[in-house]
Design a protein around this motif. Structure first.
Motif, PDB file in Angstrom:
ATOM      1  N   PHE A 161      27.296  54.583  30.450  1.00 53.07           N
ATOM      2  CA  PHE A 161      26.802  53.944  31.788  1.00 53.07           C
ATOM      3  C   PHE A 161      27.845  52.355  31.540  1.00 53.07           C
ATOM      4  CE2 PHE A 161      22.256  55.789  31.691  1.00 53.07           C
ATOM      5  CZ  PHE A 161      23.121  56.571  32.463  1.00 53.07           C
ATOM      6  N   VAL A 162      28.374  52.880  32.585  1.00 55.85           N
ATOM      7  CA  VAL A 162      29.086  50.813  32.866  1.00 55.85           C
ATOM      8  C   VAL A 162      28.309  49.958  33.076  1.00 55.85           C
ATOM      9  CG1 VAL A 162      31.185  49.973  33.558  1.00 55.85           C
ATOM     10  CG2 VAL A 162      31.621  51.999  32.772  1.00 55.85           C
ATOM     11  N   VAL A 163      26.971  49.625  32.647  1.00 53.26           N
ATOM     12  CA  VAL A 163      26.764  48.302  33.559  1.00 53.26           C
ATOM     13  C   VAL A 163      27.232  46.888  33.827  1.00 53.26           C
ATOM     14  CG1 VAL A 163      23.760  47.123  33.210  1.00 53.26           C
ATOM     15  CG2 VAL A 163      25.071  48.951  32.245  1.00 53.26           C
ATOM     16  N   LEU A 164      26.578  47.103  35.224  1.00 54.00           N
ATOM     17  CA  LEU A 164      27.425  45.863  35.991  1.00 54.00           C
ATOM     18  C   LEU A 164      26.357  44.913  36.142  1.00 54.00           C
ATOM     19  CD1 LEU A 164      28.872  47.833  38.605  1.00 54.00           C
ATOM     20  CD2 LEU A 164      29.982  46.816  36.367  1.00 54.00           C
ATOM     21  N   ALA A 204      36.861  43.750  40.555  1.00 59.71           N
ATOM     22  CA  ALA A 204      34.901  43.666  40.410  1.00 59.71           C
ATOM     23  C   ALA A 204      35.260  45.026  40.370  1.00 59.71           C
ATOM     24  CB  ALA A 204      34.408  42.977  41.444  1.00 59.71           C
ATOM     25  N   PHE A 205      34.510  45.801  39.460  1.00 55.12           N
ATOM     26  CA  PHE A 205      34.145  47.550  39.716  1.00 55.12           C
ATOM     27  C   PHE A 205      32.604  47.094  41.254  1.00 55.12           C
ATOM     28  CE2 PHE A 205      35.088  48.637  35.280  1.00 55.12           C
ATOM     29  CZ  PHE A 205      36.655  49.125  35.370  1.00 55.12           C
ATOM     30  N   SER A 206      33.180  48.385  41.535  1.00 50.94           N
ATOM     31  CA  SER A 206      31.517  49.153  42.132  1.00 50.94           C
ATOM     32  C   SER A 206      31.031  49.717  42.197  1.00 50.94           C
ATOM     33  CB  SER A 206      32.492  49.179  44.276  1.00 50.94           C
ATOM     34  OG  SER A 206      31.832  49.599  44.442  1.00 50.94           O
ATOM     35  N   GLU A 223      25.892  35.394  39.217  1.00 49.42           N
ATOM     36  CA  GLU A 223      26.564  35.670  39.812  1.00 49.42           C
ATOM     37  C   GLU A 223      27.776  34.515  40.084  1.00 49.42           C
ATOM     38  OE1 GLU A 223      28.781  38.540  41.952  1.00 49.42           O
ATOM     39  OE2 GLU A 223      27.714  39.491  40.651  1.00 49.42           O
ATOM     40  N   GLY A 224      26.846  33.347  39.728  1.00 46.50           N
ATOM     41  CA  GLY A 224      27.410  31.956  40.301  1.00 46.50           C
ATOM     42  C   GLY A 224      28.649  31.956  39.025  1.00 46.50           C
ATOM     43  N   GLU A 255      34.688  30.931  37.842  1.00 49.86           N
ATOM     44  CA  GLU A 255      35.591  31.270  36.430  1.00 49.86           C
ATOM     45  C   GLU A 255      37.214  31.902  37.465  1.00 49.86           C
ATOM     46  OE1 GLU A 255      36.541  30.787  33.540  1.00 49.86           O
ATOM     47  OE2 GLU A 255      34.929  29.806  33.675  1.00 49.86           O
ATOM     48  N   LEU A 256      36.826  32.654  38.157  1.00 48.77           N
ATOM     49  CA  LEU A 256      37.324  33.203  39.509  1.00 48.77           C
ATOM     50  C   LEU A 256      38.191  31.694  40.700  1.00 48.77           C
ATOM     51  CD1 LEU A 256      35.359  36.224  40.807  1.00 48.77           C
ATOM     52  CD2 LEU A 256      37.921  36.272  38.984  1.00 48.77           C
TER      53      LEU A 256
END
Length: 518
Positions: free
Chosen positions: A252-255, A286-288, A260-261, A266-267
């Protein structure tokens, strides 16, 4: 005629010279012999050393297989794939009431063509050409300076100014064609060629993207052997362990949805221009998630039970407990529930006793938590990536998963998948027909693969496609033959049923304690 050397003339001198020559020759012969002896000794030493070397590294006999060289390791210095920023060439046509507006529009379109809608209008519309094209707007406003304006637009100096103003977003720039307005209401049109910074996301190799939602419960605390634990603390630990387990499967790609903060901070630095403008390409990447896993802890306890013995005026104390988790796996796009189950487990109980019982609450919490994580991960994997036979050589097989998915020296049931069955009313796939195939005994488990041997085969396996044989359930934790082998080697000194009975008891002296109680 016999001549007496001693009585011959000069006999004494001759005899002395002869003796001197004799002893000189004898000494020379001794030296030669000594050299020969040393040479022979050195030769013997060398031969002995060669024999030892031959014993250490024997030469393969004729017809025997040569020892293959060790495999060459690859990918040792491979760095972590976190994506990269690359330059992509593109062309775009922009329009505007002034040449600078047309160029800026063309740049905005070029950036969006490369990065898609991930870069919004505010980010793309950086007005790179404001300073560079100020003179052009003045020239065209006079009405007779269009030829000069065209020359300026297509000059190397103007292109370098655009690249400089973009601060890394545009690495090369060229005006291909310019078209002035044909009449008063028309717009300037500019066709450009540029290289735009693009962020290439890390390769996911077709892995499913999953979000593990924080676990929830209706309880505020859990009781473990008289120790009260805040529910939030237990749930946070279980959540992190499930994230770790799914990440380590490599399936899996675990997101992340927990920090989030920190991520947004950084963004915001990139968006505010505090970093190199090439980082603008990272915005909106960002991946969904494809799947969301949701878990509810219904039960997590290890309770103390007390019964008073009136005749003995003593308390009979025992401990028992377990856990229960309801889980769902939801398709994010459709909100369809793909899996909904409740898994349960129990902790080893402590039999009733009046002599006092000690509960290791830390070990009990760890044991129940590990079992929750293991069974939860197994349920998710079996629903999304069923364990299949990836390769078969006779009865020797390679299975598609390793790690904690399978257990060495365990026996599993294998089914052969057949025709797909669809619901006659809805047309939805109900799965494939299954027939009992055989059993597999796992010999070795690696992080990504497992190796085993098929036994009790009930179907013909010739021509069976890879992936058509799937594991369904565990039969035994350890096959009978493995136990028999341990008995033969002396690894097991007691009978298997006696060993199992003793393992089921929390302490070796439980039976004696029960006799004392009664």
């Amino acid at each position: 005629m016999f001549v007496d050397l001693k009585s011959a003339p000069h006999s004494k001198r001759f005899h002395a010279e002869w003796r001197a020559d004799f002893f000189t020759e004898e000494r020379m012969n001794r030296k030669v012999n000594m050299k020969k002896i040393l040479l022979v000794a050195l030769t013997l030493c060398l031969l002995n050393a060669c024999n030892k070397s031959a014993e250490t590294n024997p030469t393969p006999a004729a017809g025997s297989a040569a020892v293959p060289p060790p495999p060459v390791a690859t990918g040792i210095n491979k760095t972590l794939d976190v994506g990269k920023i690359e330059q992509v060439a593109t062309t775009a046509v922009g329009s505007g009431v002034t040449p600078s507006a047309a160029i800026n529009d063309a740049l905005k379109l070029a950036i969006m063509q490369v990065n898609g809608t991930t870069v919004d209008a505010r980010t793309a519309n950086l007005n790179y050409s404001a300073k560079a094209s100020a003179r052009i707007d003045v020239q065209t406003s006079r009405g007779d300076g269009w030829a000069d304006a065209q020359a300026t637009l297509q000059s190397q100096e103007f292109a370098e100014m655009i690249v400089s103003e973009s601060k890394g977003v545009v690495s090369s720039f060229k005006v291909i064609q310019t078209t002035p307005p044909a009449n008063k209401n028309d717009l300037f049109k500019v066709e450009i060629e540029a290289k735009i910074a693009k962020f290439s996301a890390p390769a996911t190799d077709g892995k499913l993207k999953i979000v593990v939602a924080p676990l929830s419960t209706s309880k505020t605390s859990f009781n473990i052997g008289g120790r009260t634990l805040p529910a939030a603390e237990v749930l946070a630990t279980l959540h992190q362990q499930i994230v770790d387990a799914l990440t380590q499967t490599g399936r899996f790609v675990v997101l992340d949805r927990q920090f989030e903060g920190e991520i947004q901070g950084e963004l915001d630095m990139i968006n505010s221009g505090q970093t190199a403008n090439t980082n603008f390409a990272k915005l909106g990447q960002a991946f969904s998630a494809d799947l969301i896993w949701v878990g509810v802890v219904n039960e997590f306890s290890y309770d103390k039970h007390v019964k008073q013995l009136q005749m003995a005026e003593r308390d009979l104390v025992s401990y028992s407990g377990g856990w229960s988790v309801s889980q769902r796996m939801i398709n994010l796009a459709t909100r369809q529930i793909l899996q909904s189950t409740t898994i349960k487990g129990s902790a080893p109980a402590i039999a009733p006793t009046t002599l006092g019982a000690h509960v290791d609450s830390v070990a009990t919490i760890r044991q129940m938590g590990s079992e929750i994580v293991k069974k939860t991960t197994e349920a998710i994997l079996l629903r999304t990536f069923p364990i299949t036979i990836a390769e078969r050589d006779g009865n020797n097989v390679v299975l598609s998963q390793g790690g904690s998915a399978l257990v060495e020296k365990s026996r599993y049931m294998i089914y052969l998948l057949g025709k797909e069955i669809k619901d006659p009313q809805t047309g939805q796939s109900l799965g494939n027909m299954e027939s009992l195939c055989c059993e597999v005994v796992i010999n070795r488990v690696t992080p990504n693969l497992s190796y085993g041997v098929l036994e009790n085969i009930q179907v013909k396996l010739d021509g069976v496609a890879a992936g058509a044989l799937q594991i369904r359930e565990l039969i035994t934790a350890k096959p009978v033959q493995a136990v028999a082998d341990e008995v033969k080697t002396g690894a097991v000194t007691s009978k298997p049923n006696q060993k199992a009975a003793s393992a089921a008891k929390p302490a070796a002296s439980t039976e004696e304690k029960k006799k004392d109680d009664w």
